[in-house]
Design a protein around this motif. Structure first.
Motif, PDB file in Angstrom:
ATOM      1  N   SER A  57      43.897 -39.167 -61.910  1.00  0.00           N
ATOM      2  CA  SER A  57      43.738 -39.631 -63.289  1.00  0.00           C
ATOM      3  C   SER A  57      44.990 -39.309 -64.108  1.00  0.00           C
ATOM      4  O   SER A  57      45.418 -40.109 -64.941  1.00  0.00           O
ATOM      5  CB  SER A  57      42.513 -38.973 -63.929  1.00  0.00           C
ATOM      6  N   PHE A  58      45.575 -38.149 -63.859  1.00  0.00           N
ATOM      7  CA  PHE A  58      46.816 -37.764 -64.547  1.00  0.00           C
ATOM      8  C   PHE A  58      48.005 -38.576 -64.031  1.00  0.00           C
ATOM      9  O   PHE A  58      48.850 -39.025 -64.788  1.00  0.00           O
ATOM     10  CB  PHE A  58      47.055 -36.260 -64.334  1.00  0.00           C
ATOM     11  N   LEU A  59      48.061 -38.787 -62.737  1.00  0.00           N
ATOM     12  CA  LEU A  59      49.236 -39.446 -62.137  1.00  0.00           C
ATOM     13  C   LEU A  59      49.302 -40.933 -62.475  1.00  0.00           C
ATOM     14  O   LEU A  59      50.396 -41.490 -62.634  1.00  0.00           O
ATOM     15  CB  LEU A  59      49.204 -39.304 -60.609  1.00  0.00           C
TER      16      LEU A  59
ATOM     17  N   PRO B 226      54.822 -38.590 -66.949  1.00  0.00           N
ATOM     18  CA  PRO B 226      55.756 -39.409 -67.735  1.00  0.00           C
ATOM     19  C   PRO B 226      56.239 -40.645 -66.985  1.00  0.00           C
ATOM     20  O   PRO B 226      56.593 -40.574 -65.803  1.00  0.00           O
ATOM     21  CB  PRO B 226      56.926 -38.459 -68.021  1.00  0.00           C
ATOM     22  N   ARG B 227      56.264 -41.759 -67.692  1.00  0.00           N
ATOM     23  CA  ARG B 227      56.639 -43.032 -67.082  1.00  0.00           C
ATOM     24  C   ARG B 227      57.983 -42.989 -66.352  1.00  0.00           C
ATOM     25  O   ARG B 227      58.105 -43.493 -65.235  1.00  0.00           O
ATOM     26  CB  ARG B 227      56.642 -44.109 -68.171  1.00  0.00           C
ATOM     27  N   PRO B 228      59.039 -42.416 -66.959  1.00  0.00           N
ATOM     28  CA  PRO B 228      60.332 -42.455 -66.262  1.00  0.00           C
ATOM     29  C   PRO B 228      60.363 -41.655 -64.958  1.00  0.00           C
ATOM     30  O   PRO B 228      61.316 -41.760 -64.194  1.00  0.00           O
ATOM     31  CB  PRO B 228      61.305 -41.841 -67.290  1.00  0.00           C
ATOM     32  N   SER B 229      59.322 -40.869 -64.715  1.00  0.00           N
ATOM     33  CA  SER B 229      59.300 -40.007 -63.523  1.00  0.00           C
ATOM     34  C   SER B 229      58.353 -40.512 -62.445  1.00  0.00           C
ATOM     35  O   SER B 229      58.032 -39.775 -61.506  1.00  0.00           O
ATOM     36  CB  SER B 229      58.908 -38.578 -63.918  1.00  0.00           C
ATOM     37  N   ARG B 230      57.922 -41.750 -62.572  1.00  0.00           N
ATOM     38  CA  ARG B 230      56.982 -42.272 -61.572  1.00  0.00           C
ATOM     39  C   ARG B 230      57.600 -42.326 -60.172  1.00  0.00           C
ATOM     40  O   ARG B 230      56.905 -42.150 -59.169  1.00  0.00           O
ATOM     41  CB  ARG B 230      56.497 -43.673 -61.982  1.00  0.00           C
ATOM     42  N   GLY B 231      58.907 -42.532 -60.112  1.00  0.00           N
ATOM     43  CA  GLY B 231      59.566 -42.605 -58.809  1.00  0.00           C
ATOM     44  C   GLY B 231      59.647 -41.270 -58.100  1.00  0.00           C
ATOM     45  O   GLY B 231      59.989 -41.208 -56.914  1.00  0.00           O
TER      46      GLY B 231
END
Ligand SMILES: [Fe+2]
Length: 422
Positions: free
Chosen positions: A85-87, A100-105
Motif C-alpha cells: 500500500s505504501f509502495l 516518493p515518485r522520483p524513487s520508484r526506480g
C-alpha cells in the motif's frame, strides 16, 4: 470510496457479473501482454521523474483494485503484503503516505515475479468480488479498468523514454507495415459556432472531469482537417523557430533555453536530416507523419509562427461532434493522415494540445473521499489535450475525454492541430 456509486458506470452496472468478469480479464491481460517483450531489466528502470518503471505500473494498477475494491468491499480480504500500500500508492493523500515518485526506480524489491504474484492474488480475489457484485462494485471496477487502460498508455510512453536513453536505440517491437500517405496541404473545416454544449451526457462510462455538460459560446472558427506533419515542423525548425524568442511564451522560451530544445523529443539530427526514435526503433523522420512528442509551448509557438492558433477544447469538441467516425489507425507510432475528406486524425494518431487550461467545468464537484483525488486535484498549471493517440487503448478515449499535462511535458504522444478565427 463512498462516493464511488456516483461515478458514471450505470450502463455497465446493468450488464451483470459475467460481462464484468470478461472485461476485467480482458483489460488485465492486455496490460501483461504489453510487457511480454520486455526484460525484467527493462521493466525496472525509471529514466526521469515523470517516468515510472513498467514493474511499478503493473503493481500500481493492481493496488488500485486492492485499495478501492477489495479492502472496502470484500469481506475477509487479506492483502498479499500490507507494505505494498505504501509502495504503490501513486498520489492519494487520503489513502496514506507513499513512496516518493522520483524513487520508484529504486524499488528492486519486490521483484517482477513477485509483482506478477501480486497481480494474480488480486485477480483471484476480484473474481470472487465480481461474482456477486453490487452496483457500486461494478461502477468502481469499471473505473479501475479505465484507470488500468490509462496506465497501458503510460507503460508505452514510459518505456519509450527508457529505451530512448540507451545508445543502442533498442526497439520495443518490430516495425509496422507501410501505410497510405496523404501529402496534401491541410484543409480547413469551418464551424459556425454560436451557443453550443460540451461535456459528457448519457449512461456510458466517463471520468468525472468530462462533465457536467454545459453551454459555451463559440465565435465562428475553422479547424485543420489533419494534424501538423513532420514536414511542416521541419519548415518551422529550418526557419529558426526554436531560436526566435518572439514566437514563444515567456515560460516556453525559458524552457527552450534551459533544455536546449531544437526539435521534438526523440528527434535526432544527423548530417543530412533527422531521425526519430520510435517504439519500433530509430528511423528517418517521415515527412507525412504527424509531429509527435511536442510540448504545449512548442505547439503554441508553432501555431504563432504559422499565423494560426490552437483550438480551445470547446472548439475541438464542437468540431469533433460534427465529424464522421473514422477508422482508428492504432499502432506504436502515429500514422500519416488517410486520404479521406473531412476531419481526420481526431483520434488514433496523437493527442492534440488545446489552448485551454485544465480547469473544472461549471457545476463540477469533486467526489468525496480518496477517489475525489483522481482528477480534480490536478486542475492547476496544466493544459488540456483532446483526441487520443495511436497508443491509447481502443475504446478508451471519447469525444469528451480530457487529457492533461503540464505545458513543458513532451513524453506523451502529443501533437498539434491548428485553428483560425473566421
Ligand atoms: Fe494511477
Amino acid at each position: 470510496v463512498d462516493g464511488g456509486g456516483t461515478w458514471r458506470g450505470k450502463a455497465e452496472a446493468d450488464d451483470g457479473a459475467r460481462a464484468m468478469f470478461d472485461q476485467y480479464h480482458s483489460v488485465r491481460r492486455a496490460t501483461v501482454a504489453l510487457c511480454a517483450g520486455l526484460s525484467a531489466e527493462d521493466q525496472q528502470v525509471q529514466s526521469m521523474d515523470d517516468v515510472s518503471p513498467t514493474k511499478w505500473h503493473l503493481a500500481h494498477t493492481t493496488w488500485f483494485f486492492e485499495t478501492f475494491l477489495l479492502k472496502p468491499h470484500l469481506a475477509g480480504y487479506r492483502p498479499l503484503d500490507e507494505r505494498y500500500s505504501f509502495l504503490f500508492n501513486s498520489y492519494y493523500e487520503a489513502v496514506g503516505p507513499r513512496h516518493p515518485r522520483p524513487s520508484r526506480g529504486l524499488l528492486t524489491r519486490p521483484s517482477l515475479e513477485e509483482v506478477h504474484a501480486y497481480r494474480d492474488h488480486v485477480d483471484a480475489q476480484m473474481e470472487r468480488l465480481i461474482a456477486e457484485p453490487g452496483r457500486e462494485v461494478l461502477a468502481l471496477t469499471t473505473l479501475g479498468l479505465h484507470h488500468e487502460q490509462q496506465h497501458q498508455e503510460l507503460i508505452l510512453m514510459d518505456i519509450k523514454h527508457v529505451l530512448s536513453c540507451n545508445p543502442l536505440s533498442p526497439a520495443y517491437a518490430a516495425g509496422a507495415p507501410a501505410r497510405v500517405v496523404d501529402t496534401r496541404p491541410a484543409g480547413w473545416i469551418e464551424v459556425a459556432g454560436g451557443l453550443t454544449e460540451i461535456g459528457v451526457q448519457g449512461d456510458g462510462f466517463a471520468f468525472d472531469n468530462e462533465g457536467p455538460r454545459h453551454k459555451v459560446w463559440l465565435e465562428p472558427f475553422r479547424i485543420a482537417d489533419r494534424l501538423v506533419t513532420c514536414a511542416e515542423w521541419l519548415a518551422f525548425i529550418e526557419d529558426g523557430g526554436y531560436r526566435k524568442s518572439e514566437l514563444w511564451l515567456s515560460d516556453g522560451w525559458a524552457t527552450v533555453v534551459a533544455q536546449d530544445w531544437q526539435a521534438p523529443l526523440y528527434w535526432r539530427v544527423r548530417p543530412d536530416g533527422w531521425d526519430v526514435f520510435t517504439l519500433e526503433g530509430l528511423r528517418p523522420v517521415d515527412p507525412a507523419e504527424p509531429v509527435c512528442h511536442v510540448s504545449y509551448y512548442e505547439a503554441d509557438a508553432y501555431a504563432r509562427w504559422s499565423g494560426a492558433r490552437l483550438p480551445s477544447e470547446a472548439e475541438w469538441e464542437a468540431a469533433a461532434a460534427q465529424a464522421p467516425q473514422e477508422p482508428l489507425a492504432l499502432g506504436l507510432h502515429p500514422a500519416p493522415a488517410g486520404e479521406g475528406a473531412g476531419l481526420r486524425q481526431m483520434a488514433g494518431a496523437a493527442w492534440q494540445w488545446t489552448a485551454s487550461a485544465y480547469a473544472s467545468y461549471p457545476g463540477y464537484r469533486r467526489e468525496a473521499g480518496a477517489l475525489g483525488e483522481y482528477n480534480g486535484k490536478f486542475m492547476s498549471g496544466q493544459m488540456v489535450l483532446r483526441g487520443g493517440a495511436c497508443v491509447t487503448p481502443p475504446g478508451h478515449a471519447r469525444g469528451t475525454y480530457r487529457n492533461f499535462f503540464p505545458p513543458a511535458a513532451r513524453w506523451a504522444f502529443s501533437g498539434v492541430r491548428l485553428a483560425h478565427d473566421l
